[in-house]
Design an enzyme around this catalytic site. Structure first.
Site, PDB file in Angstrom:
ATOM      1  N   GLY A   1      -5.359   3.142  -3.330  1.00 23.94           N
ATOM      2  CA  GLY A   1      -6.668   3.656  -3.686  1.00 23.94           C
ATOM      3  C   GLY A   1      -6.619   5.052  -4.255  1.00 23.94           C
ATOM      4  O   GLY A   1      -7.654   5.623  -4.607  1.00 23.94           O
TER       5      GLY A   1
ATOM      6  N   ASP B   1       0.853  -1.175   0.000  1.00 19.58           N
ATOM      7  CA  ASP B   1       0.000   0.000   0.000  1.00 19.58           C
ATOM      8  C   ASP B   1       0.900   1.239   0.000  1.00 19.58           C
ATOM      9  O   ASP B   1       2.101   1.151   0.244  1.00 19.58           O
ATOM     10  CB  ASP B   1      -0.892  -0.026   1.245  1.00 19.58           C
ATOM     11  CG  ASP B   1      -1.979   1.033   1.192  1.00 19.58           C
ATOM     12  OD1 ASP B   1      -2.205   1.593   0.105  1.00 19.58           O
ATOM     13  OD2 ASP B   1      -2.598   1.292   2.234  1.00 19.58           O
TER      14      ASP B   1
ATOM     15  N   GLU C   1      -8.537  12.097   7.367  1.00 20.03           N
ATOM     16  CA  GLU C   1      -9.592  12.890   7.993  1.00 20.03           C
ATOM     17  C   GLU C   1      -9.015  13.895   8.985  1.00 20.03           C
ATOM     18  O   GLU C   1      -9.558  14.998   9.148  1.00 20.03           O
ATOM     19  CB  GLU C   1     -10.597  11.966   8.670  1.00 20.03           C
ATOM     20  CG  GLU C   1     -11.322  11.070   7.673  1.00 20.03           C
ATOM     21  CD  GLU C   1     -12.555  10.418   8.264  1.00 20.03           C
ATOM     22  OE1 GLU C   1     -12.515  10.095   9.467  1.00 20.03           O
ATOM     23  OE2 GLU C   1     -13.541  10.233   7.533  1.00 20.03           O
TER      24      GLU C   1
ATOM     25  N   ARG D   1      -6.554   3.344  -7.644  1.00 19.13           N
ATOM     26  CA  ARG D   1      -7.974   3.075  -7.364  1.00 19.13           C
ATOM     27  C   ARG D   1      -8.187   1.592  -7.112  1.00 19.13           C
ATOM     28  O   ARG D   1      -9.136   0.982  -7.582  1.00 19.13           O
ATOM     29  CB  ARG D   1      -8.846   3.539  -8.534  1.00 19.13           C
ATOM     30  CG  ARG D   1      -8.763   5.023  -8.840  1.00 19.13           C
ATOM     31  CD  ARG D   1      -9.173   5.859  -7.656  1.00 19.13           C
ATOM     32  NE  ARG D   1      -9.387   7.272  -7.977  1.00 19.13           N
ATOM     33  CZ  ARG D   1      -9.156   8.261  -7.132  1.00 19.13           C
ATOM     34  NH1 ARG D   1      -8.679   8.002  -5.919  1.00 19.13           N
ATOM     35  NH2 ARG D   1      -9.390   9.508  -7.466  1.00 19.13           N
TER      36      ARG D   1
END
Length: 1079
Positions: A656, A385, A490, A714
């Site tokens: 992603g 990742d 976030e 993605r």
């Protein structure tokens, strides 16, 4: 023990639903405010560290009773009841049976030494593994001193504030204080097959059963949906699952079940089958051929094979002496057989692996099973990742674009979670019109947030409302210091909103909050967005706030606020969608992660806890703008990727993020070549793909790709599984990282599943083989390096053991040709000498080789092939070369003393007693014993590096004459093991009685010249063999890479890795993209 019994007794009297220290009522019968008050906790900042420490000491650890731990008795039994020890016991019985008291006593002493030393070594290894198992145990996310931290579940205490998300295992019994679509699987406790939806505001009667306590999350249950916060009220045996654990103590059966018919009956042969299989299983466990790691099983099978070889050799000895029943012949036959048994091989392997896993902990890697330790050294591809692994995971909002206003740029500071520091600049231009590194221009100005807020009008307010409320992160100030909890993405967005005084806590906390959350649609890796529904309390209106991947958000938007009309939304046309994507690409090309924000008024009637239709909620939204987040690569990532390339390991980034963001970071850390413009077009199209492009290809088309993607943007969890399958079809051995519940299939499918210790869910950790305690890509490389080191060391000490076994066996078997006047063989080595070398002299150096540091070029060579394992061609050739060379020198020494200087006098009865006629044989035997002892020790030093010279293991060193001494002293365990073996030889040779009666040799004088000369020849032979290997490998490498121009060794790493892709071709087929072909 008394304390444990007291705790169990008090747990037995415990009332269901009560805390460790009883409250006024059970937790489910109290409101969460009452529970917080009675447990003296804090719903925002949690317990203080001091309070948590005090409660841990007072109430004990959060464990379900005492674990089985390490059993000394079991280790002692295992040391005695293993194949090697039983062979020694058999030899001891034979010795005493034929009244060879000395040999029998020596073997008995060897057995005791083996068992005692083996016990302490095994006990230490088991304690190490036990401590490592505790490191890989489940963890809990708690809030203490206002900071979120991940701690072992065993350290959770009553009153802790725990945060839970999908995939987590509940660490203790919690009274829920905040729940958003929160469901848990309680089948383990209640037998309920469906997840249970929780409600923090409900209260129940005291006698309500566990299955109906909807305001409590139970220990060991799994979060299947949503998120929650809770206060711990019961830990350990005081939890509901703890009460069951105390009552049930069950052991798994090792007896094979009888296969029965549907009516429960079974034929007699089924019972025989079950008994036979149970017996063979027991024998397999005893021999070690069906337990342990693949390498342990392979070595156990090797030990069984060598046992049968030993039996054959013993028969050969008896046959050479016409099956004489004389005691010395029988003992010699037994000793010859023992010379082929690898002493303590599996024990040394286990200890080496345990020590390796312990050293990995210091490099932030927790190995959950020893099998993965072997696999790490064979990894050819790493699928990683990006966020938090290759990058720092400390995101900052760098740019925000609001169509009706313009672009805001934040000057990054050294305090990423402090919204009061750092300047904000504003420009009327769009991101696509700004230069990537442009911070100032004529129409850009730096202003105070309040001024910018007033200038931005309703468009900026609407944007900030989404940024603040469609956000689960908490940013707060405590004692003058800013703290942040939540997902890094976030947190960065919440900090940005807080710069304009739009902190979520300001609007949602307090007696009369302005906004109240009604529902949450959590982020989903398939839809790639999250939404919340909030109620505006002053007006009672409800609103939907959404953020997520740009393509996924603008696809559900119908209008936006334009610069011409910031009060009324205008339809979102295809042309404006294209403009949004252009601005997204501009931000992504800067290496920013780009998200879109959107919102709308929600007209439906909805109460908290009601089910909502995601498709209905996430539709007809108003696009508010984009936000670009910068997550800088870790400083060590580029070096780690470079190390992978040097080691022949391909690195793939599966993220992603947007393709341009992923591509920018991939180039920065070296996953992609910096000169992408020089890469052939067909290969460039394959190197970077989106998940939709990759998933649209059939398996056949994927296999036809010239190279598998190095970057997949993605990326969805199903794409990771397809990537692993594609690598496997290409015969690659891959490691895969993951942190979410949906990553579990790919972690299990990968050859080595690597879970994130900080950001990973408990489900992902349970599915993994390895856990990274720091979520750092460099730690993966460190784990591979450590895996290779352990693999190398195992190969070294096994080679040392087997080469020595071959040398002993050849010396003894060829020595059968030396016949005395009675026709009996005169043995060049006495049985006790053989036993001493096998069990005493060689054991410690073998252990020392297991602790050896890695060689200098360990990460500059291709991965090992696990199918071949340690027994590759070089290993097998080395084993016979060293074994034969040592045997030749030993036999040569014996022959010189007997025939060159002793007149060929082999005496008579020299295998048993010492006399004048046996003086030559006893001196020759002492010389041979001294040679074999020293060779065994020196061979261990030669094994430190199987290719480099022992005298030049560090090619770059300026210590041309003394570097070998530095290298020898580096591994102090091996140094002292060799020193002990070296100096212990002299008392054995010279102590009267011990030498002639026990070891069947006599003190020597001038023969030391032969021993020293033979030792010099040993080193010369070993060094010549290594030199020949180096020359052969250099020539082989030169032939392989001879292509003219720059030599392979002079190419930089990028040229080595990507050179084949940097060649342009005029072939039309090559210039056509495989993706375009598909379309």
């Amino acid at each position: 023990m008394a304390a444990d019994e007291k705790e169990l007794a008090s747990a037995g009297e415990h009332i269901s639903g009560q805390a460790n220290k009883p409250m006024s009522y059970p937790a489910h019968a109290l409101t969460y405010e009452q529970v917080i008050q009675e447990l003296d906790s804090d719903p925002i900042n949690g317990l203080s560290s001091d309070a948590a420490k005090q409660r841990l000491e007072e109430l004990g650890q959060n464990i379900l009773g005492e674990s089985e731990g390490v059993s000394p008795l079991k280790i002692i039994i295992a040391q005695i009841a293993n194949a090697m020890t039983l062979v020694l016991i058999l030899a001891m019985a034979v010795s005493f049976g034929i009244k060879s008291w000395i040999e029998g006593a020596v073997i008995s002493l060897v057995i005791v030494i083996n068992v005692v030393v083996g016990f302490f070594q095994e006990y230490s290894a088991e304690k190490t593994m036990d401590s490592l198992r505790s490191l890989s145990s489940p963890t809990a996310s708690v809030v203490r001193d206002g900071n979120a931290s991940v701690i072992p579940t065993s350290e959770v205490v009553m009153g802790d504030l725990v945060e839970l998300k999908t995939g987590d295992t509940v660490p203790a019994d919690l009274r829920i204080i905040e729940a958003v679509n929160f469901e848990t699987d309680e089948a383990l406790l209640t037998g309920e097959s469906l997840p249970v939806l929780k409600d923090e505001n409900a209260t129940f009667n005291d006698d309500t059963g566990p299955g109906d306590r909807l305001n409590v999350a139970f220990s060991s249950s799994t979060v299947t949906k949503g998120r929650a916060k809770g206060i711990v009220f019961a830990t350990g045996t005081f939890t509901e699952i703890g009460a069951i654990a105390v009552a049930l103590r069950e052991k798994s059966s090792k007896v094979r079940p009888v296969k029965r018919k549907p009516d429960g009956t079974a034929k007699p042969h089924r019972y025989l089958e079950a008994y036979t299989l149970t017996t063979t299983d027991a024998i397999g466990r005893f021999l070690g051929v069906n337990v342990g790691t693949p390498l342990q099983k392979k070595l156990s099978r090797l030990a069984v094979l060598l046992f049968f070889v030993a039996v054959v050799f013993a028969i050969v000895v008896l046959a050479a002496n016409k099956f004489s029943n004389r005691s010395e012949v029988i003992i010699y036959a037994v000793a010859t057989g023992l010379s082929m048994i690898p002493a303590s091989l599996v024990v040394v392997l286990t200890i080496t692996m345990a020590a390796g896993t312990k050293s990995m902990v210091h490099r932030h890697v927790i190995v959950r099973n020893l099998k993965s330790l072997e696999a790490l050294g064979a990894v050819t591809d790493i699928c990683s990742d990006k966020t938090g692994t290759l990058t720092q995971g400390k995101m900052v909002a760098k740019r925000a674009w609001i169509p009706a206003v313009g672009t805001y740029t934040v000057d990054t500071s050294s305090e990423p979670v402090n919204p009061t520091v750092g300047e904000i600049t504003f420009s009327n231009e769009k991101p696509s019109q700004l230069k990537p590194n442009e911070d100032e221009s004529a129409d850009r100005n730096t202003s105070e947030p309040d001024k910018l807020l007033s200038q931005g009008g309703s468009a900026l307010t609407n944007y900030l409302r989404v940024a603040s409320l469609a956000n689960l992160a908490t940013v707060s100030e405590l004692d003058g210091k800013w703290h942040a909890r939540g997902d890094p993405t976030e947190i960065a967005i919440q900090v940005f909103a807080s710069r304009f005084n739009w902190n979520r806590l300001h609007f949602t906390q307090g007696d009369k909050p302005e906004w109240s959350q009604i529902s949450e649609l959590p982020f989903d890796s398939d839809v790639k967005r999250m939404s919340v529904i909030f109620k505006h309390n002053p007006t009672s209106e409800s609103f939907v706030f959404t953020k997520g991947a740009v393509e996924r958000v603008i696809g559900i938007c119908r209008d936006y606020y334009s610069a011409d009309n910031s009060e009324q939304p205008v339809p979102l046309t295809d042309e404006f969608r294209e403009e949004i994507l252009q601005n997204m690409t501009a931000l992504a090309s800067m290496g920013l992660r780009v998200l879109a924000l959107a919102s709308r008024r929600f007209d439906g009637k909805l109460e908290k806890g009601d089910d909502v239709d995601r498709e209905v909620v996430e539709s007809n939204l108003t696009f508010q703008g984009l936000i670009g987040l910068y997550d800088p690569p870790r400083p060590e990532s580029a070096a780690a990727v470079r190390s992978c390339h040097e080691a022949g390991i391909s690195v793939h980034m599966l993220t992603g993020d947007h393709p341009e963001t992923a591509k920018a970071i991939a180039v920065e850390v070296g996953i992609l070549p910096s000169r992408m413009e020089r890469v052939r077009r067909d290969i460039a199209d394959c190197m970077v793909m989106t998940a939709s492009q990759f998933d649209a290809l059939s398996d056949e088309r994927v296999d036809e790709l010239p190279v598998l993607p190095l970057v997949i943007a993605r990326c969805a969890p199903s794409t990771k599984v397809r990537m692993i399958d594609a690598l496997h079809r290409r015969k690659r051995f891959c490691a895969m990282t993951g942190d979410g519940v949906n990553d579990s299939p790919s972690l299990k499918r990968a050859d080595v599943g690597i879970a994130m210790g900080q950001a990973g869910s408990d489900v992902a950790k349970e599915a993994s083989d390895v856990v990274l305690s720091d979520d750092n890509f460099a730690s993966i490389v460190a784990a591979i390096e450590e895996g290779r080191r352990i693999f190398d060391n195992i190969q070294k000490f096994i080679l040392h053991v087997l080469a020595e076994n071959i040398a002993q066996a050849l010396t003894l078997l060829v020595g059968l040709a030396f016949k005395d006047r009675t026709g009996l063989s005169v043995f060049p080595l006495a049985p006790v000498e053989i036993l001493w070398i096998i069990c005493v002299t060689s054991g410690a150096p073998d252990m020392g080789l297991g602790f050896e540091q890695s060689v200098s070029d360990i990460m500059s060579r291709p991965p090992k092939d696990l199918e071949t394992g340690i027994f590759d061609a070089e290993f097998l050739i080395d084993m016979f070369v060293y074994g034969i060379w040592v045997a030749a020198l030993c036999l040569g020494s014996f022959t010189l003393v007997v025939y060159r200087f002793g007149g060929g006098n082999l005496g008579m009865g020299c295998n048993q007693d010492y006399g004048d006629s046996c003086d030559v044989v006893f001196r020759a035997r002492a010389t041979t014993f001294a040679c074999l002892t020293w060779f065994a020790l020196f061979l261990a030093w030669e094994m430190i590096d199987r290719r480099r010279s022992f005298f030049r293991m560090q090619p770059g060193s300026k210590r041309y004459l003394t570097q070998w001494a530095v290298d020898v002293w580096r591994n102090k365990f091996l140094f002292w093991a060799v020193a002990f073996g070296f100096f212990s030889l002299f008392p054995i040779v010279y102590i009267p009685g011990l030498n002639t009666i026990v070891f069947k040799h006599v003190g020597i004088t001038w023969e030391w010249a032969i021993v020293i000369t033979a030792s010099v020849l040993f080193f010369a032979g070993a060094e010549c063999w290594k030199w020949a290997k180096r020359v052969y490998l250099r020539r082989k490498d030169a032939r392989r890479h001879a292509s003219g121009g720059i030599a392979w060794k002079d190419l930089d790493v990028e040229q080595r890795v990507f050179a084949e892709y940097l060649e342009h071709t005029s072939d039309d087929a090559a210039t056509e993209s495989p993706v375009e072909k598909r379309q």
